[in-house]
Design a protein around this motif. Sequence first.
Motif, PDB file in Angstrom:
ATOM      1  N   THR A  46      -6.397 -37.119  41.169  1.00 32.06           N
ATOM      2  CA  THR A  46      -6.815 -35.727  41.262  1.00 32.06           C
ATOM      3  C   THR A  46      -5.850 -34.888  40.446  1.00 32.06           C
ATOM      4  O   THR A  46      -4.674 -35.194  40.341  1.00 32.06           O
ATOM      5  CB  THR A  46      -6.820 -35.200  42.711  1.00 32.06           C
ATOM      6  N   ALA A  47      -6.369 -33.844  39.856  1.00 31.30           N
ATOM      7  CA  ALA A  47      -5.531 -32.871  39.162  1.00 31.30           C
ATOM      8  C   ALA A  47      -5.898 -31.502  39.699  1.00 31.30           C
ATOM      9  O   ALA A  47      -7.062 -31.186  39.878  1.00 31.30           O
ATOM     10  CB  ALA A  47      -5.752 -32.921  37.656  1.00 31.30           C
ATOM     11  N   ASN A  88      -4.793 -47.290  32.396  1.00 32.19           N
ATOM     12  CA  ASN A  88      -4.723 -47.002  33.833  1.00 32.19           C
ATOM     13  C   ASN A  88      -3.391 -46.352  34.186  1.00 32.19           C
ATOM     14  O   ASN A  88      -3.342 -45.324  34.876  1.00 32.19           O
ATOM     15  CB  ASN A  88      -4.920 -48.300  34.621  1.00 32.19           C
ATOM     16  N   LYS A  89      -2.294 -46.920  33.729  1.00 33.28           N
ATOM     17  CA  LYS A  89      -0.970 -46.401  34.072  1.00 33.28           C
ATOM     18  C   LYS A  89      -0.678 -45.071  33.383  1.00 33.28           C
ATOM     19  O   LYS A  89       0.042 -44.231  33.922  1.00 33.28           O
ATOM     20  CB  LYS A  89       0.104 -47.430  33.725  1.00 33.28           C
ATOM     21  N   VAL A  90      -1.231 -44.879  32.181  1.00 33.04           N
ATOM     22  CA  VAL A  90      -1.061 -43.580  31.515  1.00 33.04           C
ATOM     23  C   VAL A  90      -1.798 -42.501  32.299  1.00 33.04           C
ATOM     24  O   VAL A  90      -1.274 -41.396  32.516  1.00 33.04           O
ATOM     25  CB  VAL A  90      -1.540 -43.650  30.059  1.00 33.04           C
ATOM     26  N   ALA A  91      -3.005 -42.805  32.755  1.00 35.58           N
ATOM     27  CA  ALA A  91      -3.765 -41.841  33.552  1.00 35.58           C
ATOM     28  C   ALA A  91      -3.043 -41.481  34.846  1.00 35.58           C
ATOM     29  O   ALA A  91      -3.157 -40.350  35.335  1.00 35.58           O
ATOM     30  CB  ALA A  91      -5.151 -42.397  33.854  1.00 35.58           C
ATOM     31  N   ASP A  92      -2.285 -42.429  35.402  1.00 34.77           N
ATOM     32  CA  ASP A  92      -1.528 -42.138  36.631  1.00 34.77           C
ATOM     33  C   ASP A  92      -0.609 -40.938  36.474  1.00 34.77           C
ATOM     34  O   ASP A  92      -0.331 -40.227  37.448  1.00 34.77           O
ATOM     35  CB  ASP A  92      -0.669 -43.351  37.021  1.00 34.77           C
ATOM     36  N   LEU A  93      -0.121 -40.696  35.263  1.00 32.80           N
ATOM     37  CA  LEU A  93       0.835 -39.608  35.053  1.00 32.80           C
ATOM     38  C   LEU A  93       0.219 -38.229  35.283  1.00 32.80           C
ATOM     39  O   LEU A  93       0.943 -37.260  35.514  1.00 32.80           O
ATOM     40  CB  LEU A  93       1.405 -39.679  33.632  1.00 32.80           C
ATOM     41  N   PHE A 126      -9.846 -41.368  33.251  1.00 33.55           N
ATOM     42  CA  PHE A 126      -9.571 -39.975  32.911  1.00 33.55           C
ATOM     43  C   PHE A 126     -10.689 -39.024  33.346  1.00 33.55           C
ATOM     44  O   PHE A 126     -10.566 -37.819  33.176  1.00 33.55           O
ATOM     45  CB  PHE A 126      -9.311 -39.841  31.408  1.00 33.55           C
ATOM     46  N   GLY A 127     -11.758 -39.566  33.907  1.00 29.52           N
ATOM     47  CA  GLY A 127     -12.843 -38.733  34.397  1.00 29.52           C
ATOM     48  C   GLY A 127     -12.427 -37.677  35.406  1.00 29.52           C
ATOM     49  O   GLY A 127     -12.941 -36.547  35.376  1.00 29.52           O
ATOM     50  N   PRO A 128     -11.469 -37.968  36.325  1.00 32.68           N
ATOM     51  CA  PRO A 128     -11.038 -36.946  37.274  1.00 32.68           C
ATOM     52  C   PRO A 128     -10.431 -35.698  36.621  1.00 32.68           C
ATOM     53  O   PRO A 128     -10.314 -34.666  37.275  1.00 32.68           O
ATOM     54  CB  PRO A 128      -9.992 -37.683  38.129  1.00 32.68           C
ATOM     55  N   TYR A 129     -10.052 -35.810  35.338  1.00 34.96           N
ATOM     56  CA  TYR A 129      -9.428 -34.683  34.635  1.00 34.96           C
ATOM     57  C   TYR A 129     -10.371 -34.078  33.593  1.00 34.96           C
ATOM     58  O   TYR A 129      -9.950 -33.270  32.766  1.00 34.96           O
ATOM     59  CB  TYR A 129      -8.120 -35.140  33.984  1.00 34.96           C
TER      60      TYR A 129
END
Length: 362
Positions: A46-47, A88-93, A126-129
């Motif tokens: 979530t952002a 996946n890990k980049v999106a975690d940021l 990256f869909g959540p953003y």
Amino acid sequence: MGFELSRRRRRHTGLIAGLLAAVLLPTAGYAALSGDSDPKTGPTRTAVPQVAADADGELIAAVGDIACAPTNLVYRGGEGSPAGCRENKVADLLAGQRLAAFLPLGDLQYEKGKAEEFANVYDQFFGPYKAISRPVPGNHEYQTAEAAGYYGYFGKQAEQENTYGVPGAYSYDIGSWHMIAVNSNLCSPQNRCDKGSKMMTWLKDDMAAHPNKCTLAYWHHPLWSAGHHGDYAPLTPVWNALLDGGVDVVLVSHDHNYQRFEPLGKATANSDTAMAPPVVVPEDKGIRQFIVGTGGANNYDVADEHERPDLAGRIAAKYAGTSIALFGMLFMRLAEGSYTWEFVQAQPAPIDFQDAGTGTCH
């Protein structure tokens, strides 16, 4: 300020990390980006949109060269390997961050930006953003005719059409800053972006309509790069127009590594494929270019000063390694008259690379 993994930088890591945690990330630290976390998938995706300015300015994040296709042998559901497919890990940021915007810098979905791959891979991570994304296309998006997968996925956010006839180019404001999104695929030796072109007409009119503002521009292809792809001379007129318009920062990707340049002045192309050495200038007279091609795909090498003597002394920080790869995100805090940046590695972080600092705008 310019520092490239110096001993002094390492001695002050704790102090700088504490300062930047307060300035860049008032809501969370990078080690724990969300209150809820699954040990298998990482932080909850979530952002939180930043609807009002913080006292220290607005936080943005930017990265390009992101999602491997499922057909890639090391895709592994987005977990990838130490050398690639780490989307996946980049999106975690991004998880849990209070962001004004996320800037995807092109080549978002390999290999050809197909609609089904955007839907099944890029969107998964990256869909959540998507709601806070303000993207630009890369060359891989155009390996599908007219970048249909990219424009279909992002819709109005990608600004496929504008009144100047420059697809994928648009601008907007974040707080006291003006943001200019350029479609660098439209500038080539065959399709020049010189004076009188649709691109230049749009760009100059846009800057004239937003005077006296700090300005950040972003696109895919770097004008100068010590990486595998090298320089992209067709963007010379765009760079010089931005310089004349008082632009402060340029964010790009394309080369799968991280490079931060010193503030640079007027660009000169020696040919359609080669640039003259860039000229380092005082900060208030130049543009600082960041290459952030660390979104997960893989890393390309960066040439040393013997291989690219024309760039010696022009690059303030850089890293790339094809085996011990660098993946991560550039975070910037855009404040009144200034900005702060920090490159943050995706976890696990296999190397000791850090780059952070502050700049002022014209």
